[in-house]
Scaffold this motif. Structure first.
Motif, PDB file in Angstrom:
ATOM      1  N   LEU A 141      -9.749 -11.248   7.060  1.00 53.23           N
ATOM      2  CA  LEU A 141      -9.657 -10.151   6.093  1.00 53.23           C
ATOM      3  C   LEU A 141      -9.035  -8.937   6.779  1.00 53.23           C
ATOM      4  O   LEU A 141      -9.426  -8.571   7.890  1.00 53.23           O
ATOM      5  N   LYS A 179     -17.790   0.799  -1.277  1.00 56.50           N
ATOM      6  CA  LYS A 179     -17.296   0.043  -0.118  1.00 56.50           C
ATOM      7  C   LYS A 179     -18.231  -1.123   0.196  1.00 56.50           C
ATOM      8  O   LYS A 179     -17.781  -2.249   0.456  1.00 56.50           O
ATOM      9  N   PHE A 188     -17.795  -3.810  -2.409  1.00 55.36           N
ATOM     10  CA  PHE A 188     -16.516  -4.504  -2.261  1.00 55.36           C
ATOM     11  C   PHE A 188     -16.556  -5.485  -1.097  1.00 55.36           C
ATOM     12  O   PHE A 188     -16.139  -6.646  -1.226  1.00 55.36           O
ATOM     13  N   ARG A 248     -15.659 -15.181   2.355  1.00 56.62           N
ATOM     14  CA  ARG A 248     -14.277 -15.670   2.377  1.00 56.62           C
ATOM     15  C   ARG A 248     -14.020 -16.297   3.740  1.00 56.62           C
ATOM     16  O   ARG A 248     -14.467 -15.799   4.766  1.00 56.62           O
ATOM     17  N   SER A 254      -6.011 -12.539   4.110  1.00 56.36           N
ATOM     18  CA  SER A 254      -5.849 -11.746   2.885  1.00 56.36           C
ATOM     19  C   SER A 254      -5.821 -10.271   3.260  1.00 56.36           C
ATOM     20  O   SER A 254      -6.610  -9.818   4.101  1.00 56.36           O
ATOM     21  N   PHE A 255      -4.922  -9.534   2.626  1.00 56.74           N
ATOM     22  CA  PHE A 255      -4.796  -8.099   2.869  1.00 56.74           C
ATOM     23  C   PHE A 255      -5.267  -7.345   1.629  1.00 56.74           C
ATOM     24  O   PHE A 255      -4.831  -7.647   0.517  1.00 56.74           O
ATOM     25  N   TYR A 256      -6.137  -6.348   1.824  1.00 62.05           N
ATOM     26  CA  TYR A 256      -6.746  -5.638   0.701  1.00 62.05           C
ATOM     27  C   TYR A 256      -6.396  -4.155   0.647  1.00 62.05           C
ATOM     28  O   TYR A 256      -6.957  -3.425  -0.163  1.00 62.05           O
ATOM     29  N   SER A 275       0.829  -1.212   0.000  1.00 63.23           N
ATOM     30  CA  SER A 275       0.000   0.000   0.000  1.00 63.23           C
ATOM     31  C   SER A 275       0.864   1.263   0.000  1.00 63.23           C
ATOM     32  O   SER A 275       0.470   2.300   0.536  1.00 63.23           O
ATOM     33  N   LEU A 283      -9.739   0.516   1.827  1.00 61.95           N
ATOM     34  CA  LEU A 283     -11.074   0.297   1.293  1.00 61.95           C
ATOM     35  C   LEU A 283     -11.509   1.474   0.422  1.00 61.95           C
ATOM     36  O   LEU A 283     -11.011   2.591   0.587  1.00 61.95           O
ATOM     37  N   PHE A 308      -7.704  -4.803   6.382  1.00 63.62           N
ATOM     38  CA  PHE A 308      -7.828  -3.562   5.621  1.00 63.62           C
ATOM     39  C   PHE A 308      -7.147  -2.418   6.365  1.00 63.62           C
ATOM     40  O   PHE A 308      -7.037  -2.435   7.592  1.00 63.62           O
ATOM     41  N   SER A 350     -18.520  -8.650  -1.771  1.00 63.86           N
ATOM     42  CA  SER A 350     -17.828  -9.665  -2.562  1.00 63.86           C
ATOM     43  C   SER A 350     -16.910 -10.539  -1.696  1.00 63.86           C
ATOM     44  O   SER A 350     -16.468 -11.600  -2.132  1.00 63.86           O
ATOM     45  N   LEU A 351     -16.642 -10.094  -0.464  1.00 61.17           N
ATOM     46  CA  LEU A 351     -15.748 -10.826   0.440  1.00 61.17           C
ATOM     47  C   LEU A 351     -16.494 -11.491   1.594  1.00 61.17           C
ATOM     48  O   LEU A 351     -15.873 -12.136   2.436  1.00 61.17           O
TER      49      LEU A 351
END
Length: 288
Positions: free
Chosen positions: A169, A155, A158, A165, A143-145, A102, A148, A171, A161-162
């Protein structure tokens, strides 16, 4: 094929990606200090922040070049050309933490490999990993996203969609938007889903707030500082609500065939496929 062996010999040019403190300056490594003292050139995200860091580390008389998100693609080519022609060593630093996460740095690495320039990484502080291990959430799979989306609808879509999972997660989020994000997450996931706010890592106000999304949404005080937001992965038998199914259908109904869309959502929602299909037909009818 890329084969990067930075320590096969001691020749230059070479680039070092240097992790810098995310709060407490004592988190800098001894190796990072040594390499920063020895290197020919320092590139960084913000020359003001890096100059202050170098001053506090008693590192002086270094050439410092700016390489940030908006100019990384263009300036990386010139920087690589310079260190290759002059056989120099270069350290790259982002403002805090690990370059490329990031933060700028990844384009510089690609450009280096394209020009047969060696690259090495000097490990150190990372807000993502530090937050995960202190969060009490599952650390075996995550998982790292990054950051946001800033707009509410983007938001919500997004996160939808997760929603199913199975891994933890992670963020980054702004203190100005974290409460809105918690409320959206409560709707998208479920009020009882576990989550964690980790803020101000390694600083005097370091804090971990771990609970359900419902309880986190009831926090009255302002949440300040640098924030990492973590959400527990879904459980195997968790069943998706109509509201959550509809959010996913709305997201995919214009881009995906109804049969494949309903099959996919049925699998991740633990809901009957025919039931999902009927909800989709109802949505399509409402759009006419």
């Amino acid at each position: 094929m890329i084969r990067n062996k930075p320590y096969s010999d001691d020749t230059k040019p070479i680039i070092y990606l240097v992790a810098t403190p995310i709060g407490n300056i004592e988190d800098i490594t001894l190796r990072a200090i040594r390499i920063l003292k020895e290197t020919d050139i320092i590139c960084c995200e913000d020359t003001r922040n890096t100059s202050l860091l170098l001053k506090r580390l008693n590192i002086e008389n270094k050439k410092i070049y700016s390489l940030y998100a908006q100019n990384e693609k263009e300036n990386s080519k010139e920087i690589i050309r310079k260190i290759k022609e002059e056989k120099l060593s270069l350290c790259y630093l982002s403002d805090a933490g690990m370059p490329g996460i990031s933060d700028p740095g990844s384009i510089l690495v690609k450009e280096a490999y394209s020009n047969d320039v060696k690259v090495s990484v000097l490990p150190g502080p990372s807000a993502v990993i530090s937050s995960l291990v202190i969060s009490s959430l599952d650390t075996s799979d995550f998982s790292f996203y990054g950051f946001l989306p800033t707009k509410e609808n983007a938001k919500r879509n997004f996160l939808s969609s997760l929603a199913y999972r199975k891994e933890t997660l992670i963020f980054y989020e702004s203190p100005n938007r974290i409460k809105e994000t918690i409320n959206i997450a409560k709707d998208v996931f479920s009020p009882e889903r576990k989550a964690c706010i980790v803020r101000e890592i390694s600083k005097i106000h370091e804090e971990v707030i771990s609970s359900t999304l419902e309880e986190l949404s009831s926090l009255k005080e302002e949440i300040k500082g640098e924030i990492v937001f973590l959400i527990e992965g879904t459980k195997e038998k968790e069943v998706m609500s109509d509201k959550q199914v509809i959010l996913l259908l709305k997201e995919g109904i214009k881009e995906e065939k109804l049969s494949s869309l309903t099959k996919r959502i049925s699998q991740i929602s633990n809901r009957d496929r025919k039931e999902i299909y009927n909800l989709a037909l109802k949505l399509k009818g409402e759009d006419r």
